[in-house]
Design an enzyme around this catalytic site. Structure first.
Site, mmCIF file in Angstrom:
data_model
loop_
_atom_site.group_PDB
_atom_site.id
_atom_site.type_symbol
_atom_site.label_atom_id
_atom_site.label_comp_id
_atom_site.label_asym_id
_atom_site.label_seq_id
_atom_site.Cartn_x
_atom_site.Cartn_y
_atom_site.Cartn_z
ATOM 1 C CG HIS A 307 42.888 83.609 41.396
ATOM 2 N ND1 HIS A 307 43.629 82.520 41.767
ATOM 3 C CD2 HIS A 307 41.605 83.290 41.651
ATOM 4 C CE1 HIS A 307 42.822 81.567 42.202
ATOM 5 N NE2 HIS A 307 41.584 82.010 42.146
ATOM 6 C CG ASP A 364 34.267 85.958 42.897
ATOM 7 O OD1 ASP A 364 35.328 85.729 43.498
ATOM 8 O OD2 ASP A 364 33.278 85.202 42.954
HETATM 9 C C1 SDX Z 1 38.134 83.708 44.831
HETATM 10 O O1 SDX Z 1 41.959 80.764 45.873
HETATM 11 C C2 SDX Z 1 40.967 80.540 45.079
HETATM 12 O O2 SDX Z 1 40.980 79.632 44.265
HETATM 13 C C3 SDX Z 1 39.781 81.464 45.260
HETATM 14 C C4 SDX Z 1 38.656 81.312 44.242
HETATM 15 C C5 SDX Z 1 37.964 79.968 44.359
HETATM 16 O O3 SDX Z 1 37.384 79.521 43.354
HETATM 17 O O4 SDX Z 1 37.909 79.421 45.514
HETATM 18 O O5 SDX Z 1 39.173 81.458 42.921
HETATM 19 C C6 SDX Z 1 37.577 82.379 44.471
HETATM 20 O O6 SDX Z 1 38.279 83.983 45.994
HETATM 21 C C7 SDX Z 1 38.581 84.647 43.728
HETATM 22 C C8 SDX Z 1 39.190 85.966 44.279
HETATM 23 C C9 SDX Z 1 38.056 86.915 44.678
HETATM 24 N N1 SDX Z 1 38.624 88.107 45.376
HETATM 25 C C10 SDX Z 1 38.628 89.305 44.791
HETATM 26 O O7 SDX Z 1 38.280 89.524 43.633
HETATM 27 C C11 SDX Z 1 39.118 90.426 45.722
HETATM 28 C C12 SDX Z 1 40.104 91.320 44.966
HETATM 29 N N2 SDX Z 1 41.356 90.578 44.729
HETATM 30 C C13 SDX Z 1 42.336 90.597 45.732
HETATM 31 O O8 SDX Z 1 42.138 91.147 46.951
HETATM 32 C C14 SDX Z 1 43.543 89.693 45.525
HETATM 33 O O9 SDX Z 1 43.864 89.731 44.195
HETATM 34 C C15 SDX Z 1 43.388 88.259 46.007
HETATM 35 C C16 SDX Z 1 42.974 88.220 47.423
HETATM 36 C C17 SDX Z 1 42.400 87.531 45.154
HETATM 37 C C18 SDX Z 1 44.750 87.580 45.865
HETATM 38 O O10 SDX Z 1 45.616 88.253 46.689
HETATM 39 P P1 SDX Z 1 47.148 87.771 46.881
HETATM 40 O O11 SDX Z 1 47.444 86.598 46.033
HETATM 41 O O12 SDX Z 1 47.405 87.683 48.355
HETATM 42 O O13 SDX Z 1 47.951 88.955 46.251
HETATM 43 P P2 SDX Z 1 48.341 90.285 47.009
HETATM 44 O O14 SDX Z 1 47.189 90.795 47.816
HETATM 45 O O15 SDX Z 1 49.640 90.070 47.695
HETATM 46 O O16 SDX Z 1 48.526 91.309 45.767
HETATM 47 C C19 SDX Z 1 49.754 91.337 45.019
HETATM 48 C C20 SDX Z 1 49.837 92.754 44.467
HETATM 49 C C21 SDX Z 1 49.741 93.822 45.575
HETATM 50 O O17 SDX Z 1 50.405 94.975 45.100
HETATM 51 P P3 SDX Z 1 51.954 95.243 45.578
HETATM 52 O O18 SDX Z 1 51.955 95.169 47.087
HETATM 53 O O19 SDX Z 1 52.763 94.129 44.923
HETATM 54 O O20 SDX Z 1 52.264 96.629 45.030
HETATM 55 O O21 SDX Z 1 48.713 93.020 43.602
HETATM 56 C C22 SDX Z 1 47.906 94.048 44.174
HETATM 57 C C23 SDX Z 1 48.274 94.122 45.637
HETATM 58 O O22 SDX Z 1 48.033 95.443 46.146
HETATM 59 N N3 SDX Z 1 46.507 93.622 43.993
HETATM 60 C C24 SDX Z 1 45.508 94.442 43.665
HETATM 61 C C25 SDX Z 1 44.378 93.611 43.553
HETATM 62 N N4 SDX Z 1 44.716 92.339 43.816
HETATM 63 C C26 SDX Z 1 46.036 92.352 44.088
HETATM 64 N N5 SDX Z 1 45.461 95.790 43.456
HETATM 65 C C27 SDX Z 1 44.241 96.286 43.140
HETATM 66 N N6 SDX Z 1 43.089 95.553 43.010
HETATM 67 C C28 SDX Z 1 43.141 94.215 43.207
HETATM 68 N N7 SDX Z 1 42.029 93.487 43.076
#
Ligand code: SDX
Length: 428
Positions: A307, A364
Site C-alpha cells: 500500500h 483488497d
Molecule cells: C487500493 O491509495 C489508496 O488508499 C488505495 C486504496 C483505497 O482505499 O483507495 O487503499 C485501495 O488501491 C489498495 C491497493 C490495491 N493494489 C494492490 O493490491 C496491487 C498490488 N500492490 C501494488 O502494486 C503496490 O503495493 C501498490 C500499487 C499498492 C503501492 O505501490 P507503491 O506505493 O507505488 O510502491 P512501489 O510499487 O514503489 O513498491 C515498492 C517496492 C518495490 O520493490 P523495490 O523496487 O523497492 O525492490 O515494493 C515492491 C515493489 O516491487 N512491491 C511489491 C508489491 N507491492 C510493492 N512486490 C510484490 N508484490 C506486491 N504487491
C-alpha cells in the site's frame, strides 16, 4: 508561531511556511516557490511526498494503521454504524440524527428511478463488457437525463446532485450485473433500506419474493463502510481534479470509476481472487508465487499486498479478515482459496522481502472472499468497491468545490528535444 522551511537554490536561500494539521502532521506550503525562485518547481512521481489539498474528511496514519472518517475510528463505524449513516457522516461532516437520516433516505428514494431511455445505452453493450466500463459510461450518461445536476453553485443544487447520484448509482451498478446474468432490470423497493435495496436490485428474481440473509446484509453493509473513503487515493484524486475544472459531479465520478478499475487500485480485489484461483488450480503451492512476486524479472505481483500509505497492517484488512472467517462459517461455506490466502499471508509476513518493504495485506486481499461467499460474481467486485467509495468521492468533491480549490494543473520538468528547425520530408 508556525515553523519555517528554508530551501537553498543556486546559493540563494528561500523560506516557506510549515503548516500543521489537527493530527500534528506537517506540510511545507510551497505555493510561492516558482515565483520567488523565478521558475524552480518540484517533481514527485506518483505524488508520494506531495499533498494536493487540505481536507477535513478522512485521516489515516500509515505507520500506526489508523483510519478515521470525520474523527470516528473505522473500527467503531464498521461495528456500530450502517452504510447510509456513514455516507451522511462523510458527506455532511456529522453523524445524522434519526430525523436527518430518514430525510436523507426519503430524498434518495424519491430519486431512485432512472429514465427508461437509459436502458437503450445498457442494451448497446455486449454481455461480455466489463461492468466497470459499463458503470462509468452509464454514470456519465446520467448527465444527459439530469442536465441540472452539473450545477453545484448553491447548497440546494449541490444537495440535489448528491441525492441524485446516491439514488441512481446503485441502480446502474445493479444493472451492470443484470446485463451479465440476463435477468430483467429490477426497480428496487422504496420500503427497503439502502443496502437491502441494492441487494434486491442485484439478485432478486422476478418470480420470487425478496429475502436476504441477515448475515449477508450485515457483511455487505460492513464492506461498503470499509470502502467508503480513503483520503487522496488515485480515484479520489481523479474525482477532485476533474471536478476542479467545474465539470459536474456525475462526470467527475465517472472518471473516478475508470481510475478505480485499474488492477493496482480498486481492480485489485478481482485480481486477488483470480490470483488465488490460479494458485489453487496450480496445486495450491503458494510458495512458488511468493518467489515469483520477489523475482524482479517476473512482472507478477502479490495482488492485495502492499500500500502506498499503510506501512503496517491496513486496518480494513484486519476487519475484513475476521468478517470473512465469520461469514463463511455462518453460511457454512468452505472456500479453499481462504486457506490459500491465509497461508500466503502468513508466509509473506515472515519473509524478508515483504517485511523490508513493509508489504502487508491491504483492503483488497480478503474482500473478494466475502463477496464470493455473498454470491457476487468476480467481475462485480470492483463495482462493489465503487458503490462503497461513492460517498467518499462525493464528500471529497463537495469539499473541493466548497473550498473553491483552483483548477488542478501540475507543472513538469521538460526533458525533450531543445529547439530545432523543421526539415522538409524530401530531406529526411
Ligand atoms: C487500493 O491509495 C489508496 O488508499 C488505495 C486504496 C483505497 O482505499 O483507495 O487503499 C485501495 O488501491 C489498495 C491497493 C490495491 N493494489 C494492490 O493490491 C496491487 C498490488 N500492490 C501494488 O502494486 C503496490 O503495493 C501498490 C500499487 C499498492 C503501492 O505501490 P507503491 O506505493 O507505488 O510502491 P512501489 O510499487 O514503489 O513498491 C515498492 C517496492 C518495490 O520493490 P523495490 O523496487 O523497492 O525492490 O515494493 C515492491 C515493489 O516491487 N512491491 C511489491 C508489491 N507491492 C510493492 N512486490 C510484490 N508484490 C506486491 N504487491
Amino acid at each position: 508561531m508556525s515553523q519555517i522551511a528554508t530551501l537553498e537554490v543556486n546559493g540563494k536561500k528561500y523560506e516557506f511556511p510549515i503548516l500543521e494539521g489537527t493530527e500534528n502532521e506537517l506540510a511545507i506550503d510551497i505555493k510561492t516557490l516558482r515565483g520567488v525562485t523565478e521558475g524552480v518547481t518540484t517533481i514527485d512521481a506518483g505524488f508520494k511526498n506531495t499533498g494536493s489539498c487540505k481536507s477535513a474528511i478522512t485521516f489515516l496514519d500509515g505507520e500506526k494503521g489508523i483510519l478515521r472518517y470525520r474523527g470516528y475510528a473505522i473500527e467503531e463505524l464498521a461495528d456500530k454504524a450502517d452504510f447510509l449513516e456513514t455516507s451522511y457522516l462523510l458527506i455532511f461532516g456529522e453523524l445524522p440524527t434519526e430525523a436527518e437520516l430518514q430525510k436523507f433516505h426519503d430524498d434518495i428514494l424519491e430519486e431512485s428511478l432512472v429514465d427508461e431511455e437509459m436502458k437503450k445505452i445498457l442494451d448497446g453493450f455486449p454481455k461480455s463488457a466489463h461492468p466497470m466500463g459499463v458503470l462509468s459510461a452509464l454514470t456519465s450518461a446520467l448527465i444527459a437525463f439530469n442536465p441540472e445536476s452539473v450545477n453545484a453553485d448553491s447548497k440546494e443544487e449541490m444537495y440535489s446532485a448528491i441525492v441524485k447520484i446516491m439514488a441512481k448509482f446503485p441502480v446502474l451498478a445493479a444493472w451492470t450485473l443484470r446485463k451479465k446474468t440476463g435477468l430483467p432490470l429490477d426497480y428496487g423497493d422504496k420500503h427497503l433500506g439502502y443496502v437491502q435495496n441494492l441487494y434486491k436490485m442485484m439478485f432478486n428474481k422476478p418470480n420470487d419474493e425478496f429475502k436476504i440473509n441477515p448475515i449477508v446484509l450485515n457483511a455487505l453493509d460492513k464492506l461498503l463502510i470499509l470502502h467508503a473513503d480513503h483520503e487522496q487515493n488515485c480515484s479520489t484524486s481523479t474525482v477532485r481534479i476533474v471536478g476542479s475544472s467545474h465539470a459536474g459531479l456525475f462526470a467527475s465520478i465517472s472518471a473516478g470509476i475508470s481510475a478505480l478499475w485499474g488492477p493496482l487500485h480498486g481492480g485489485a480485489n478481482q485480481a486477488v481472487i483470480e490470483m488465488l484461483e490460479d494458485i489453487k488450480n496450480d496445486g495450491g503451492d503458494y510458495h512458488k508465487y511468493l518467489a515469483k512476486a520477489k523475482d524482479k524479472s517476473d512482472p507478477f505481483r502479490l495482488m492485495g499486498f502492499g500500500h502506498r500509505v499503510y506501512k503496517n497492517f491496513d486496518p480494513r484488512a484486519k476487519i475484513i479478515q475476521v468478517a470473512a472467517e465469520e461469514v463463511l462459517a455462518d453460511l457454512g461455506i468452505v472456500d479453499p482459496v481462504l486457506d490459500i490466502a491465509r497461508g500466503l499471508s502468513e508466509e509473506a509476513l515472515k519473509d524478508e522481502y515483504f517485511k523490508s518493504r513493509n508489504l502487508y495485506p491491504n483492503v483488497d486481499f480478503y474482500s473478494g472472499i466475502i463477496y464470493r461467499a455473498l454470491g457476487i460474481p468476480v467481475e462485480m467486485f470492483t463495482v462493489m468497491f465503487a458503490i462503497g467509495r461513492l460517498p467518499g468521492w462525493i464528500a471529497q468533491w463537495k469539499e473541493m468545490r466548497e473550498n473553491h480549490e483552483p483548477i488542478g494543473r501540475p507543472r513538469q520538468l521538460y526533458v525533450g528535444k531543445t529547439l530545432r528547425g523543421f526539415v522538409p520530408i524530401e530531406k529526411r
